[in-house]
Design a protein around this motif. Structure first.
Motif, PDB file in Angstrom:
ATOM      1  N   ASN A  69       0.833  -1.206   0.000  1.00 35.87           N
ATOM      2  CA  ASN A  69       0.000   0.000   0.000  1.00 35.87           C
ATOM      3  C   ASN A  69       0.866   1.254   0.000  1.00 35.87           C
ATOM      4  N   SER A  70       1.908   1.246   0.814  1.00 33.80           N
ATOM      5  CA  SER A  70       2.788   2.399   0.887  1.00 33.80           C
ATOM      6  C   SER A  70       3.453   2.664  -0.461  1.00 33.80           C
ATOM      7  N   GLY A  71       3.946   1.604  -1.101  1.00 34.39           N
ATOM      8  CA  GLY A  71       4.573   1.758  -2.407  1.00 34.39           C
ATOM      9  C   GLY A  71       3.609   2.261  -3.456  1.00 34.39           C
ATOM     10  N   THR A  72       2.397   1.703  -3.446  1.00 33.17           N
ATOM     11  CA  THR A  72       1.377   2.120  -4.408  1.00 33.17           C
ATOM     12  C   THR A  72       1.007   3.582  -4.210  1.00 33.17           C
ATOM     13  N   CYS A  73       0.883   3.983  -2.950  1.00 31.72           N
ATOM     14  CA  CYS A  73       0.525   5.364  -2.646  1.00 31.72           C
ATOM     15  C   CYS A  73       1.661   6.309  -3.037  1.00 31.72           C
ATOM     16  N   ALA A  74       2.893   5.879  -2.834  1.00 29.66           N
ATOM     17  CA  ALA A  74       4.042   6.712  -3.200  1.00 29.66           C
ATOM     18  C   ALA A  74       4.080   6.947  -4.707  1.00 29.66           C
ATOM     19  N   ILE A  75       3.677   5.946  -5.497  1.00 22.70           N
ATOM     20  CA  ILE A  75       3.593   6.151  -6.952  1.00 22.70           C
ATOM     21  C   ILE A  75       2.611   7.273  -7.243  1.00 22.70           C
ATOM     22  N   LEU A 135       8.839   8.073  -6.647  1.00 25.26           N
ATOM     23  CA  LEU A 135       9.184   6.766  -7.193  1.00 25.26           C
ATOM     24  C   LEU A 135      10.283   6.066  -6.405  1.00 25.26           C
ATOM     25  N   ASP A 136      11.202   6.820  -5.815  1.00 27.86           N
ATOM     26  CA  ASP A 136      12.249   6.203  -4.996  1.00 27.86           C
ATOM     27  C   ASP A 136      11.641   5.495  -3.789  1.00 27.86           C
ATOM     28  N   VAL A 137      10.724   6.172  -3.118  1.00 28.03           N
ATOM     29  CA  VAL A 137      10.047   5.576  -1.960  1.00 28.03           C
ATOM     30  C   VAL A 137       9.223   4.375  -2.403  1.00 28.03           C
ATOM     31  N   ALA A 138       8.546   4.520  -3.526  1.00 30.16           N
ATOM     32  CA  ALA A 138       7.721   3.427  -4.034  1.00 30.16           C
ATOM     33  C   ALA A 138       8.564   2.188  -4.292  1.00 30.16           C
ATOM     34  N   GLU A 139       9.689   2.369  -4.976  1.00 31.13           N
ATOM     35  CA  GLU A 139      10.526   1.202  -5.276  1.00 31.13           C
ATOM     36  C   GLU A 139      11.079   0.583  -4.000  1.00 31.13           C
ATOM     37  N   ARG A 140      11.481   1.405  -3.068  1.00 29.82           N
ATOM     38  CA  ARG A 140      11.993   0.879  -1.790  1.00 29.82           C
ATOM     39  C   ARG A 140      10.963  -0.008  -1.090  1.00 29.82           C
ATOM     40  N   THR A 173       5.107  -0.841 -12.860  1.00 26.19           N
ATOM     41  CA  THR A 173       4.658   0.532 -13.086  1.00 26.19           C
ATOM     42  C   THR A 173       5.764   1.539 -12.774  1.00 26.19           C
ATOM     43  N   VAL A 174       6.418   1.341 -11.619  1.00 28.74           N
ATOM     44  CA  VAL A 174       7.509   2.238 -11.235  1.00 28.74           C
ATOM     45  C   VAL A 174       8.601   2.246 -12.302  1.00 28.74           C
ATOM     46  N   LEU A 175       9.019   1.056 -12.730  1.00 28.50           N
ATOM     47  CA  LEU A 175      10.119   0.957 -13.682  1.00 28.50           C
ATOM     48  C   LEU A 175       9.721   1.511 -15.052  1.00 28.50           C
ATOM     49  N   TYR A 176       8.470   1.314 -15.444  1.00 23.24           N
ATOM     50  CA  TYR A 176       7.990   1.884 -16.703  1.00 23.24           C
ATOM     51  C   TYR A 176       8.064   3.412 -16.655  1.00 23.24           C
TER      52      TYR A 176
END
Length: 261
Positions: A153-159, A164-169, A190-193
Motif C-alpha cells: 500500500n505504501s509503495g502504491t501510494c508513493a507512486i 518513485l524512490d520511496v515506491a521502489e523501496r 509501473t515504477v520501472l515503466y
C-alpha cells in the motif's frame, strides 16, 4: 477480529465476509482500548459481527444500526470503529469514515491493521504524505502478520504521490517478504515503466503473469512496455488479450478510441 484494508483492490465486501488478509496483531492494550472480558465489550463485539454480516448482504441500514449499537455499548471498541468506517466509506461519507478510521488508529496506536487501514483511506483521499506516516507505523508493528499489505500500500501510494524512490523501496521490501505478491509485482512494473526502465519493467510484468494473474491494467501496461521496446508483435498480442478478456474495460475502450491495434 482484525480487518486489514488493501488499498489497491476494492475488497470491502471480501473483508466483511471474513476474507481479510489475516492481520491479527497481538499487542498490549492501551488504557483507552476495550477490555475483552468486559460484558459491554462482548456486546460490542457481537453487534460488530452482526454489522459485518449485514454489510456483506448489502443491508446497509441494518448494518449501521448494529454498528451504532456496538459503539453505544463500548465506544472504545476498535473493530467497531473500523467496520463502521468501511460502511461510511462505502456510502460516500468520507468525513465520518475518516473520523472512525482515525479513532480506531488512536485506540490501538501500535497496531499494524488499524494504521494500515487509516493510511489506505488517506491515500485514497490524495493525502499521500499523511498516509505514509500510518503505513510506517503499520510496518513497525512487530506482531503484524501481514506487513506486506502495508508495504505494498505504501509503495502504491508513493507512486500516486510521485515519489518513485520511496515506491521502489517499499515494493522491493514487500517482494523480499513475498516474492509472488501479484500487486507488488504489478506496481514495481509501473515504477520501472515510469522511469523508462522498460526491460526490467517487462520482467516484473512477466513475473506478475507467471503467478497466474490477469487484469486490464496489467495487459495495457504490458502492451505499452512492448511498444517502448519496439516489439510490435508482442504489443499486438497484449492488445488482443485485453480486448478479448476485458472488452468492456476502460483500458480496452481507450485503445478503441485511439484506433490502436
Amino acid at each position: 477480529m482484525r480487518l486489514d484494508r488493501i488499498l489497491f483492490v476494492g475488497l470491502i465486501l471480501a473483508l466483511l465476509a471474513g476474507c481479510a488478509t489475516g492481520s491479527g496483531s497481538a499487542r498490549s492494550r492501551p488504557a483507552a482500548e476495550s477490555n475483552p472480558e468486559n460484558p459491554k465489550t462482548k456486546a460490542a463485539a457481537l453487534y460488530t459481527d452482526l454489522g459485518q454480516k449485514y454489510m456483506a448482504q448489502g443491508k446497509l441500514e441494518v448494518a449501521l444500526e448494529n454498528l451504532n449499537k456496538a459503539l453505544a455499548a463500548d465506544n472504545n471498541h476498535a473493530d467497531a470503529h473500523t467496520v463502521i468506517a468501511l460502511l461510511y466509506e462505502r456510502i460516500g461519507d468520507n468525513a465520518k469514515a475518516e473520523e472512525h478510521y482515525r479513532r480506531a488508529a488512536q485506540l490501538v496506536p501500535k497496531s499494524g491493521s488499524e494504521n494500515n487501514n487509516y493510511g489506505a483511506f488517506l491515500c485514497k483521499l490524495g493525502r499521500f504524505d499523511e498516509s505514509a506516516v500510518y503505513f510506517e507505523r503499520a510496518v513497525s508493528d512487530p506482531f503484524y502478520k501481514t506487513p506486506v499489505v502495508a508495504l505494498t500500500n505504501s509503495g502504491t501510494c508513493a507512486i500516486k504521490g510521485g515519489k518513485l524512490d520511496v515506491a521502489e523501496r517499499d515494493l522491493r521490501a514487500a517482494l523480499g517478504r513475498a516474492p509472488d505478491n501479484s500487486e507488488a509485482l504489478f506496481q514495481m512494473a509501473t515504477v520501472l515503466y515510469r522511469r523508462d526502465d522498460f526491460f526490467r519493467a517487462r520482467a516484473f510484468i512477466q513475473r506478475y503473469e507467471a503467478v497466474g494473474q490477469s487484469s486490464a491494467d496489467a495487459l495495457l501496461l504490458g502492451r505499452n512496455i512492448e511498444l517502448r521496446l519496439g516489439n510490435g508483435d508482442a504489443a499486438r498480442e497484449y492488445t488482443r488479450r485485453l480486448r478479448g478478456q476485458f472488452p468492456e474495460s476502460e483500458q480496452a475502450r481507450s485503445l478503441d478510441a485511439s484506433g490502436s491495434r
